[in-house]
Design an enzyme around this catalytic site. Sequence first.
Site, PDB file in Angstrom:
ATOM      1  N   GLU A 281     -61.744 -30.461 -72.348  1.00  0.00           N
ATOM      2  CA  GLU A 281     -60.824 -31.221 -72.068  1.00  0.00           C
ATOM      3  C   GLU A 281     -60.514 -32.483 -73.350  1.00  0.00           C
ATOM      4  OE1 GLU A 281     -60.259 -34.432 -68.385  1.00  0.00           O
ATOM      5  OE2 GLU A 281     -61.922 -34.305 -69.401  1.00  0.00           O
TER       6      GLU A 281
ATOM      7  N   SER B  28     -51.989 -35.943 -59.005  1.00  0.00           N
ATOM      8  CA  SER B  28     -52.000 -37.219 -59.586  1.00  0.00           C
ATOM      9  C   SER B  28     -52.039 -37.223 -60.968  1.00  0.00           C
ATOM     10  CB  SER B  28     -53.135 -38.002 -59.085  1.00  0.00           C
ATOM     11  OG  SER B  28     -53.557 -39.287 -60.000  1.00  0.00           O
TER      12      SER B  28
ATOM     13  N   CYS C 275     -59.104 -35.016 -61.363  1.00  0.00           N
ATOM     14  CA  CYS C 275     -60.457 -35.392 -61.966  1.00  0.00           C
ATOM     15  C   CYS C 275     -60.968 -34.330 -62.964  1.00  0.00           C
ATOM     16  CB  CYS C 275     -61.463 -35.825 -61.003  1.00  0.00           C
ATOM     17  SG  CYS C 275     -60.959 -37.522 -60.153  1.00  0.00           S
TER      18      CYS C 275
ATOM     19  N   GLU D 211     -55.632 -43.957 -59.202  1.00  0.00           N
ATOM     20  CA  GLU D 211     -55.259 -42.695 -58.297  1.00  0.00           C
ATOM     21  C   GLU D 211     -55.013 -43.499 -56.767  1.00  0.00           C
ATOM     22  OE1 GLU D 211     -56.915 -38.487 -58.830  1.00  0.00           O
ATOM     23  OE2 GLU D 211     -58.054 -39.322 -57.257  1.00  0.00           O
TER      24      GLU D 211
ATOM     25  N   GLU E  28     -53.167 -34.471 -75.931  1.00  0.00           N
ATOM     26  CA  GLU E  28     -52.622 -35.622 -75.257  1.00  0.00           C
ATOM     27  C   GLU E  28     -53.469 -36.714 -75.107  1.00  0.00           C
ATOM     28  OE1 GLU E  28     -53.324 -32.753 -71.613  1.00  0.00           O
ATOM     29  OE2 GLU E  28     -52.926 -32.561 -73.746  1.00  0.00           O
TER      30      GLU E  28
ATOM     31  N   GLU F 134     -51.812 -44.987 -56.784  1.00  0.00           N
ATOM     32  CA  GLU F 134     -50.871 -43.678 -56.898  1.00  0.00           C
ATOM     33  C   GLU F 134     -50.378 -43.222 -55.502  1.00  0.00           C
ATOM     34  OE1 GLU F 134     -49.519 -39.920 -59.653  1.00  0.00           O
ATOM     35  OE2 GLU F 134     -51.513 -40.786 -59.942  1.00  0.00           O
TER      36      GLU F 134
ATOM     37  N   LYS G 150     -65.148 -29.906 -69.568  1.00  0.00           N
ATOM     38  CA  LYS G 150     -65.058 -31.018 -70.265  1.00  0.00           C
ATOM     39  C   LYS G 150     -65.041 -31.133 -71.824  1.00  0.00           C
ATOM     40  CE  LYS G 150     -64.761 -34.183 -67.014  1.00  0.00           C
ATOM     41  NZ  LYS G 150     -63.558 -34.899 -66.612  1.00  0.00           N
TER      42      LYS G 150
ATOM     43  N   CYS H  51     -69.347 -31.136 -58.840  1.00  0.00           N
ATOM     44  CA  CYS H  51     -69.847 -31.271 -60.100  1.00  0.00           C
ATOM     45  C   CYS H  51     -71.235 -31.146 -59.979  1.00  0.00           C
ATOM     46  CB  CYS H  51     -69.534 -32.733 -60.623  1.00  0.00           C
ATOM     47  SG  CYS H  51     -67.748 -33.232 -60.834  1.00  0.00           S
TER      48      CYS H  51
END
Length: 583
Positions: free
Chosen positions: A370, A328, A308, A282, A375, A285, A367, A512
Amino acid sequence: MINLTIDNRPVSVAKGTTVLDAAASIGIAIPALCHIDLKGTCVKNSPASCRICVVEIEGRRNLAPSCATQCMEGMVVHTNSARVIRARKTVAELILSDHPNDCLTCPKCNDCELQKLVTRFNIRQMTYKGEQSTRKKEVTAAITRNMDKCILCRRCESVCNNVQTVGVLGAVRRGFETTIAPTFDRMFKDTDCTYCGQCVAVCPTGALTERDNTDRLMDDICNPEKVVIAQPAPAVRVALGEEFGMEPGTIVTGKLATALRYLGFDHVFDTDFAADLTIMEEGAEILSRLKAFLGGDKSVKIPIMTSCCPAWVNFYEHNYPDLLGYPSSAKSPAQMFGAIAKTYWAQKMGIPREKLVVVSIMPCLAKKYECERDEFKVDGNPDVDYSISTRELARLIKRANIDFKSLPDTDFDKPLGESSGAGAIFGATGGVMEAALRTVYEVYTGKTLPRLEFHDVRGLEGIKEATIDLAGFPLKVCVAHTLGNARYIMDKLRKGELDYHVVEVMACPGGCIGGAGQPYHHGHIEILKARAAAIYREDEGKPIRKSHENPDIQALYKEFLGEPLSERSHKLLHTHYFDKSIK
């Protein structure tokens, strides 16, 4: 100031203070179900719908809901009169008359606020009996809904609409048939739900809980054909101790690693390692886009936004499909870890990908969703097989008869267990930004940072901003937490009014540390502050505090990835986004 008397005790409070808060200020805890208050991070929810918090006010005929009654000069309040106690008990009994009695098997058993009130009011039999509501049940990738247990407190509706601004939940139908659900009583999966799980975090009963993966994990651990590896997130180690009676903010990193080994994990690694890896990708980037931007490239998307948080990713995919080029492309640390574990590490160990089970231990419920995104799979095999929450891990430890508080401290395994202080602070709002700035500054300027701490991006303000001097270039950064603040940022971006170069967003209050999979904090902001303070102590105690100085990260690039943003890095560590808007 307003002067009043509560239970024969004088108290002075600011104008606009509710009786509930005034009582709390002098140590009188009035019971409440519909009220939730996340000071500094969210809004107060006081719909006065449950009536558990009623008090008696001299000169007033009816009992008053303390959560929605403001203090007045000279007011005399009784919170424990016989009339009040009888009324509260009756209200609780009426709630129970339309509530299942399966407490023994309920996921919220011992954490249920209704259960605690029943004990407090000494209710030992069902006074009122009659028809019970039958409402929808749903199991998603992240959240389980059992609305038979809903008490219509509307906390979930308040946090979804007023704090997260997702707007999925509301009252549906009327009278006895009323339920809290998405519009037209749809399923979560058919809505804009981000799976942030904050509705679960505030639900006082078992109506909303996380999808439990603990039985699946135990089956895998007991399977001799599987190699099961763990990766706990940064925020887990500053909250897990609360489940075992430790003070909020107690750092239990060493005990966490030991407990995972005692549970039977074959290898215990650390998501903090992957947080350092995230900063490498990141950060590169950020520098790449800045270089193009400063070179006059009008097509470059500035600001670059962090990626994230999976709930935040879901949020912009659903609500801002026209702005998908700004975040990102870097995967979350958890997914980066899975990709590296099932390629680089698996090859070093000679373990077939299909034999590996990567389990993430997360403060987050999104999560769980996720992990199931297509993908993040290779021929149907996910990089991270599934995720369990901090609460689920605590239940597993207790189930295995492990005395957590007496465990010795051990280190994480190598090579995917070494991390820097920059990786540790990912768990708090502003942490990703600060970690990125430590690396971006030194790579961009070629100079060593005179001071590692970026205090301007720390703290629990909803939106924080700072300007960093990069060798004469003023880098403007912004940090936002909760999706309501994210919406404010994105709306300004859509209007062309956002004057930042880098933006960090986390979906949950405090980041978090306030994730929906953490031990329930019930709106106590001091708990979030204690967890955040522990995150920064963990950083300060690390011998290495910059991601690019992590020797295992350096070895990974030398042996396998080449360099940040290389072809292999892009294939394994980067992703793309989709238009998921509801048409």
